[in-house]
Motif scaffolding. Structure first.
Motif, PDB file in Angstrom:
ATOM      1  N   GLN A 134       0.823  -1.209   0.000  1.00 52.50           N
ATOM      2  CA  GLN A 134       0.000   0.000   0.000  1.00 52.50           C
ATOM      3  C   GLN A 134       0.858   1.262   0.000  1.00 52.50           C
ATOM      4  O   GLN A 134       0.587   2.209  -0.752  1.00 52.50           O
ATOM      5  CB  GLN A 134      -0.948  -0.006   1.195  1.00 52.50           C
ATOM      6  N   THR A 160      -1.180  -4.163  -7.142  1.00 53.81           N
ATOM      7  CA  THR A 160      -2.632  -4.329  -7.003  1.00 53.81           C
ATOM      8  C   THR A 160      -2.996  -5.803  -6.968  1.00 53.81           C
ATOM      9  O   THR A 160      -3.820  -6.239  -6.151  1.00 53.81           O
ATOM     10  CB  THR A 160      -3.356  -3.631  -8.166  1.00 53.81           C
ATOM     11  N   ASP A 161      -2.363  -6.596  -7.846  1.00 52.81           N
ATOM     12  CA  ASP A 161      -2.623  -8.041  -7.870  1.00 52.81           C
ATOM     13  C   ASP A 161      -2.180  -8.698  -6.564  1.00 52.81           C
ATOM     14  O   ASP A 161      -2.897  -9.550  -6.014  1.00 52.81           O
ATOM     15  CB  ASP A 161      -1.895  -8.691  -9.046  1.00 52.81           C
ATOM     16  N   LEU A 183      -1.906  -7.323  -3.636  1.00 56.33           N
ATOM     17  CA  LEU A 183      -2.820  -6.915  -2.567  1.00 56.33           C
ATOM     18  C   LEU A 183      -4.134  -7.687  -2.654  1.00 56.33           C
ATOM     19  O   LEU A 183      -4.691  -8.104  -1.639  1.00 56.33           O
ATOM     20  CB  LEU A 183      -3.075  -5.406  -2.640  1.00 56.33           C
ATOM     21  N   ARG A 184      -4.631  -7.874  -3.857  1.00 60.07           N
ATOM     22  CA  ARG A 184      -5.874  -8.613  -4.051  1.00 60.07           C
ATOM     23  C   ARG A 184      -5.720 -10.051  -3.538  1.00 60.07           C
ATOM     24  O   ARG A 184      -6.629 -10.594  -2.900  1.00 60.07           O
ATOM     25  CB  ARG A 184      -6.268  -8.623  -5.526  1.00 60.07           C
ATOM     26  N   GLN A 185      -4.577 -10.654  -3.785  1.00 55.87           N
ATOM     27  CA  GLN A 185      -4.316 -12.006  -3.294  1.00 55.87           C
ATOM     28  C   GLN A 185      -4.321 -12.070  -1.779  1.00 55.87           C
ATOM     29  O   GLN A 185      -4.571 -13.142  -1.192  1.00 55.87           O
ATOM     30  CB  GLN A 185      -2.967 -12.492  -3.812  1.00 55.87           C
ATOM     31  N   ARG A 186      -4.088 -10.938  -1.139  1.00 57.47           N
ATOM     32  CA  ARG A 186      -4.063 -10.882   0.332  1.00 57.47           C
ATOM     33  C   ARG A 186      -5.327 -10.287   0.898  1.00 57.47           C
ATOM     34  O   ARG A 186      -5.373  -9.898   2.074  1.00 57.47           O
ATOM     35  CB  ARG A 186      -2.816 -10.082   0.763  1.00 57.47           C
ATOM     36  N   GLY A 187      -6.366 -10.195   0.073  1.00 58.22           N
ATOM     37  CA  GLY A 187      -7.651  -9.688   0.525  1.00 58.22           C
ATOM     38  C   GLY A 187      -7.643  -8.211   0.814  1.00 58.22           C
ATOM     39  O   GLY A 187      -8.422  -7.729   1.663  1.00 58.22           O
ATOM     40  N   SER A 188      -6.786  -7.454   0.123  1.00 57.61           N
ATOM     41  CA  SER A 188      -6.691  -6.031   0.387  1.00 57.61           C
ATOM     42  C   SER A 188      -6.644  -5.275  -0.936  1.00 57.61           C
ATOM     43  O   SER A 188      -6.820  -5.866  -2.011  1.00 57.61           O
ATOM     44  CB  SER A 188      -5.447  -5.725   1.231  1.00 57.61           C
ATOM     45  N   ALA A 189      -6.383  -3.976  -0.864  1.00 62.18           N
ATOM     46  CA  ALA A 189      -6.354  -3.131  -2.058  1.00 62.18           C
ATOM     47  C   ALA A 189      -5.545  -1.877  -1.753  1.00 62.18           C
ATOM     48  O   ALA A 189      -5.287  -1.561  -0.591  1.00 62.18           O
ATOM     49  CB  ALA A 189      -7.784  -2.738  -2.467  1.00 62.18           C
TER      50      ALA A 189
END
Length: 230
Positions: A175, A219-220, A222-228
């Motif tokens: 982030q 972004t990818d 973060l998405r894999q970690r349930g975030s953004a």
């Protein structure tokens, strides 16, 4: 801004998930590569300036060329610092590889920017402050808690990153780095438009393209970690 030199007693390959304590390895190559890049930058600009009329004119201290070189060197230094921090907070191969790539690239570019300032015989700091070379200046950014320019993390955020481990450290790093790239891209775009030294304009445009690509990857991840991104 204090130019903090980061030392790593015994860095390891960030993709080595078996051991992620500091050690002498590929990470120390970052600092060495930056030194080599300064020499290469001086040689490149000296050589091309003989054949490129646009390169023959040395930028002034208040030019966009000098301002970008000074400010982006500071901006890049924090990116390298964050990479060192997250390297020791997670064994995750993907995040450590990304951090290594960003640190290596930005340490090299920082060396080039400082090399140009040295070649131009210009100071590495400006009495007018940060971002004054940009049309629009600070773009509303308030300098506080170590965040000197848009995108830069605060000292508080860096301290928090240094206390987290595993997935939490990965998410905060991604982030912070995503936001860091956003600020860096704005600066690089401005140089691509305002700078006059061809080599610097090309470097700036290359930063825009490379950091955009890294933002997609972040972004990818973060998405894999349930975030953004924030």
């Amino acid at each position: 801004m204090t130019d903090t030199t980061l030392t790593t007693p015994d860095a390891t390959d960030p993709t080595d998930t078996q051991s992620h304590r500091p050690g002498i390895g590929r990470w120390l190559m970052i600092g060495a590569a930056a030194v080599v890049t300064i020499v290469l930058a001086l040689s490149l600009l000296a050589a091309t300036s003989n054949n490129d009329k646009e390169s023959a004119t040395v930028p002034t201290a208040d030019s966009a060329d000098a301002g970008f070189a000074r400010d982006m060197a500071v901006h890049h230094q924090q990116a390298v610092e964050m990479a060192y921090i997250v390297r020791d907070r997670t064994p995750d191969e993907d995040v450590r590889r990304l951090a290594y790539d960003i640190a290596q690239t930005q340490a090299n570019q920082r060396g080039m920017l400082l090399g140009w300032l040295d070649l131009w015989n210009l100071p590495v700091t400006s009495p007018d402050g940060y971002m004054t070379w940009m049309q629009g200046g600070h773009m509303g950014h308030q300098i506080k808690d170590g965040s000197l320019m848009p995108g830069m993390a605060t000292n508080t955020e860096l301290g928090q990153l240094g206390k987290l481990k595993g997935r939490q450290a990965e998410i905060l790093y991604l982030q912070l780095m995503y936001t860091h790239h956003m600020g860096g891209i704005d600066m690089a775009r401005a140089c691509a438009q305002q700078c006059t030294v061809p080599q610097e304009k090309r470097l700036a445009q290359g930063m825009v393209e490379a950091q955009r690509s890294e933002m997609h990857l972040m972004t990818d991840l973060l998405r894999q970690r349930g975030s953004a991104p924030r």
